[in-house]
Design an enzyme around this catalytic site. Sequence first.
Site, PDB file in Angstrom:
ATOM      1  N   GLN B 126       0.828  -1.203   0.000  1.00 47.58           N
ATOM      2  CA  GLN B 126       0.000   0.000   0.000  1.00 47.58           C
ATOM      3  C   GLN B 126       0.865   1.256   0.000  1.00 47.58           C
ATOM      4  OE1 GLN B 126      -1.926   0.842   3.726  1.00 47.58           O
ATOM      5  NE2 GLN B 126      -3.684   1.813   2.767  1.00 47.58           N
ATOM      6  N   GLY B 127       0.760   2.058  -1.058  1.00 46.10           N
ATOM      7  CA  GLY B 127       1.542   3.286  -1.132  1.00 46.10           C
ATOM      8  C   GLY B 127       0.701   4.508  -0.820  1.00 46.10           C
ATOM      9  N   GLU B 244     -13.598  -2.130   5.682  1.00 46.19           N
ATOM     10  CA  GLU B 244     -13.599  -3.286   6.563  1.00 46.19           C
ATOM     11  C   GLU B 244     -13.546  -2.850   8.013  1.00 46.19           C
ATOM     12  OE1 GLU B 244     -13.116  -7.586   6.771  1.00 46.19           O
ATOM     13  OE2 GLU B 244     -11.159  -6.643   6.899  1.00 46.19           O
ATOM     14  N   ASN B 379      -5.604   6.309  16.616  1.00 51.76           N
ATOM     15  CA  ASN B 379      -6.743   6.315  17.535  1.00 51.76           C
ATOM     16  C   ASN B 379      -7.186   7.735  17.882  1.00 51.76           C
ATOM     17  OD1 ASN B 379      -6.390   3.605  17.329  1.00 51.76           O
ATOM     18  ND2 ASN B 379      -6.399   3.190  19.523  1.00 51.76           N
ATOM     19  N   GLU B 380      -6.257   8.677  17.787  1.00 50.16           N
ATOM     20  CA  GLU B 380      -6.640  10.080  18.012  1.00 50.16           C
ATOM     21  C   GLU B 380      -7.537  10.566  16.871  1.00 50.16           C
ATOM     22  OE1 GLU B 380      -3.557   8.855  18.488  1.00 50.16           O
ATOM     23  OE2 GLU B 380      -3.719   8.958  20.676  1.00 50.16           O
TER      24      GLU B 380
END
Lengths: 383, 393
Positions: B126-127, B244, B379-380
Amino acid sequence: MNFDLSEDQRLLKDSVGRWLARSYAFEHRARILASPEGWSRATWAQMAELGLLGLPFAEADGGFAGGPVETMIVMEAFGHALVVEPYLPTVVLAGAVLRHGASAEQRRRLVPLITDGSLVLALAHGEPQARWHTADIATRAVEAAGGWRLSGAKSLVLHGESADRLIVSARTGGAPRDPNGIGLFLVDRKAPGVVVHGYPTQDGQRAAEIGFQDVRVPAEDVLGDVANGLPVVEHAIDEAIAAIAAEAVGAMEAALGMTVNYLKTRTQFGVPIGSFQALQHRAADMFIALEQARSMAFLAVMSAADDDGARRRRAMSAAKIQTAKSARFIGQEAIQLHGGIGMTMEYKVGHLFKRLTMIERQFGDLDHHFGCLAAAGSLLDDA
Amino acid sequence: MDLRFTDEELAFRREVRAFLRESLPPEIHRKLAEGCRLGKADLVRWTCILHARGWAVPHWPVEWGGVDWDPVRQMIFRDEVQQFPAPETLSFGTSMVGPVIYTFGSDAQKRRFLPRIATLEDWWCQGFSEPGAGSDLAALKTRATRDGAQWVINGQKAWTTLAQHADWIFVLARTDGSARKQQGISFILIDMTSPGISVRPVQTIDGGFEVNEVFFDDVRVPLENLVGAENRGWDYAKFLLTNERSGQARIGLSKARLRRIRALASTPRNGAPVLIEDPVFRRKLAELEVEVRALELTQFRVIADERHKEQGRPNPASSILKIKGSELQQATTELLMDVLGPAGLVRHAESGPAAFDWARGGTSTYFNLRKLSIYGGSNEIQRTIIARAILGL
């Protein structure tokens, strides 16, 4: 696997919600709290009219054949509105003892009186020395001509002073903390030898210390097996844990809703304080805590009728732990994010915090339920 | 309301478990159970076994090799794979670029790429991230300029996981420098053997080599490797990142780790009392088991909701799954280290003493999984999404 309410359940949710929004405003509740009894007989009569008081009982006994989900719906709405009437002791706790422990004849005699609002009950089980230990019963029952005589002391009996009759657990045999040898007895609150000292609890509800001095109980008021009443009480407490888990969800949802609203409207430094990321993230964490508690309240509700007692108690302890953690976190954060106004008795959020703090401890605090769960083995295989 | 699985669902769970028991090569199982890294050959081998059973990409459309399972069965399958534990397929192919291609790609792209993703004949990476574009992904600077029948790519990607094995990379590149920053981005598929690509591995704090820097220096790519429309890449990237959501909690992994923790804590070692008898330890274990159960139920709520998909609105609870799922995986690795005790201090990579073999993989997994709360939208960032999209702040 589905989380959908049935059509009837949705109707119940709507009607209870609408009724409380209309007739149980915060100011009205404040007047109820200030009244001599601390709860409203008029509200109780309305609950009877709405069919709420007969909800969990079988139709054959005079009830409306609801189950744990119906109780959840009612208790969640009560949590939102901070209802103080004796629903938990009468319908949930004593109701469960009657459903699981009483004879058909006893149920037919008592349930219609609960349903129409003319009988308030309380479960007198906890004792001063017991903390949260359900088998720690020292109150004694001795067989005497055609019945029993009870002596002992019960502590923190919810709505004990308002109850017409008390369901009293007492030891008919066995040593202290022995789970066997505990019987259940229906006692008139005004019977000779019953001494009731009522008082308010921190959340504005009522409880009582009750002494029993050689109180006579006729044979027809013995509930079930005099040596095996504890499983009945424990099942009732498990159902009450599911009920207050739902009540907590309602109260937490109300606290989060008030907090978010405050963050949007309170202006400091020229902007709404909800634009500050430090506060946004704290509100997000409150939301997460609420949804985790909601999930575990569902688990408690769906486990309330589980006949596998060990698995049921594991689920209840797990649900109670999540409820307690979320209730404490959301309650404290709601006060902090409101600032000074959250500290006052004039504003609802502080009352929500106080009720949540009581729920955290009722029927066993965090330490107690961690102890139960740690002793009970793994939770992972119950799924 | 009913939280129980149906008899058919329970039978399906047993079927998946039986398949894993019969088909997963024991040496791969052992590596995973001990928290050790799988090699490329291990994953290729396992993907072929899954493919032969028809279960390599069960969540895809049936015409491209998917299985017609409802969301509950999809979840049960993932849960069993994670709990067993068996390897999950390479997410960059099966969960990221695969769905983008079958949703937005041309027919030629679908025919060319999807079958090779399903079998892991093509290893994808994944780029997306760049040195200057992390949480602010749309600030990316890698450029794709048109030159005749080709794109010419220049720039640098960062944190590219397992690029050292990759045959292909999907890249977000700027194709219009004048537009608003989200609007000038395109989604382009690039052959990793193209001249001008160089890969520099970066060792992470667990001692492993997982992430890389990938440099593009006048890399020429056929125009037909653009997915969908030019300058619409940001939409496809958002689709990919939210596609997902319910899979991100990976609760099965946390359950498997908690079971390993309980087993290790119950095993007598060197005559010492077993840790499971220690009330403090039991409380910590119980605490995590409650959290796992709560998150599992929250996931059930999200999955149950997927069946009402016609409403098209994601369940608010789904945004919790990334945050709590990553926190729980991290917390279980902390508890695992507590069980290991002094044995957790030993590094095993080359010359760890055999006496500590039982502790293999524990502490490096702890170090490695710190990544979970950083990647996939930190998570922030997730908390900001909850505050804005759900709470309306």
